[in-house]
Design a protein around this motif. Sequence first.
Motif, short mmCIF file in Angstrom:
data_model
loop_
_atom_site.label_atom_id
_atom_site.label_comp_id
_atom_site.label_asym_id
_atom_site.label_seq_id
_atom_site.Cartn_x
_atom_site.Cartn_y
_atom_site.Cartn_z
N ALA A 123 3.78 9.37 -6.21
CA ALA A 123 3.09 8.08 -6.07
C ALA A 123 3.35 7.20 -7.28
CB ALA A 123 1.60 8.31 -5.86
N LEU A 124 3.29 7.77 -8.47
CA LEU A 124 3.51 7.01 -9.70
C LEU A 124 4.91 6.40 -9.72
CD1 LEU A 124 2.56 6.10 -12.50
CD2 LEU A 124 3.39 8.29 -13.38
N LEU A 149 0.85 -1.19 0.00
CA LEU A 149 0.00 0.00 0.00
C LEU A 149 0.88 1.24 0.00
CD1 LEU A 149 -2.69 1.51 0.25
CD2 LEU A 149 -2.57 1.14 2.72
N VAL A 150 0.70 2.09 -0.99
CA VAL A 150 1.44 3.35 -1.10
C VAL A 150 0.45 4.48 -0.80
CG1 VAL A 150 2.72 4.87 -2.65
CG2 VAL A 150 2.99 2.38 -2.84
N VAL A 151 0.74 5.24 0.25
CA VAL A 151 -0.12 6.36 0.63
C VAL A 151 0.67 7.64 0.37
CG1 VAL A 151 -1.53 7.39 2.44
CG2 VAL A 151 -1.12 4.92 2.44
N VAL A 172 2.29 -6.10 -6.27
CA VAL A 172 1.03 -5.43 -6.61
C VAL A 172 0.98 -4.20 -5.72
CG1 VAL A 172 -1.47 -5.59 -6.53
CG2 VAL A 172 -0.13 -7.57 -7.23
N ALA A 173 0.84 -3.03 -6.31
CA ALA A 173 0.83 -1.80 -5.53
C ALA A 173 -0.57 -1.21 -5.50
CB ALA A 173 1.82 -0.79 -6.11
N LEU A 174 -1.07 -1.00 -4.30
CA LEU A 174 -2.34 -0.31 -4.09
C LEU A 174 -2.01 1.12 -3.72
CD1 LEU A 174 -3.93 -3.00 -1.76
CD2 LEU A 174 -4.27 -2.76 -4.22
N THR A 175 -2.83 2.07 -4.15
CA THR A 175 -2.53 3.46 -3.84
C THR A 175 -3.70 4.15 -3.14
OG1 THR A 175 -3.30 4.19 -6.02
CG2 THR A 175 -0.96 3.72 -5.79
N ALA A 176 -3.34 5.09 -2.30
CA ALA A 176 -4.32 5.94 -1.63
C ALA A 176 -3.72 7.33 -1.56
CB ALA A 176 -4.62 5.43 -0.23
N ALA A 193 -6.73 5.30 2.75
CA ALA A 193 -5.84 4.21 3.13
C ALA A 193 -6.50 3.28 4.14
CB ALA A 193 -4.54 4.76 3.68
N ILE A 194 -7.26 3.83 5.05
CA ILE A 194 -7.91 3.02 6.08
C ILE A 194 -8.78 1.94 5.45
CG2 ILE A 194 -9.65 3.07 7.91
CD1 ILE A 194 -8.40 5.79 8.73
#
Length: 64
Positions: free
Chosen positions: A21-22, A12-14, A34-38, A44-45
Amino acid sequence: MPSTSLAGRSILVVEDEPLIALEIVTAFQNAGAVALTARSLTDAIHLVEHDGLSAAGLAFGLGE
């Protein structure tokens, strides 16, 4: 030198700055993750409950 692989990991990338972020997401993806972004802590929560989340990186000074 051994290769570092994040294959099978979910990160997770916040980060509230889209270009930063990119770059971070691209680096994780290139390592096989696998990168999730917020873009906010609120977003993010909701993603923290993602099954299999391996790690998270948060921006310093992140706003709401």
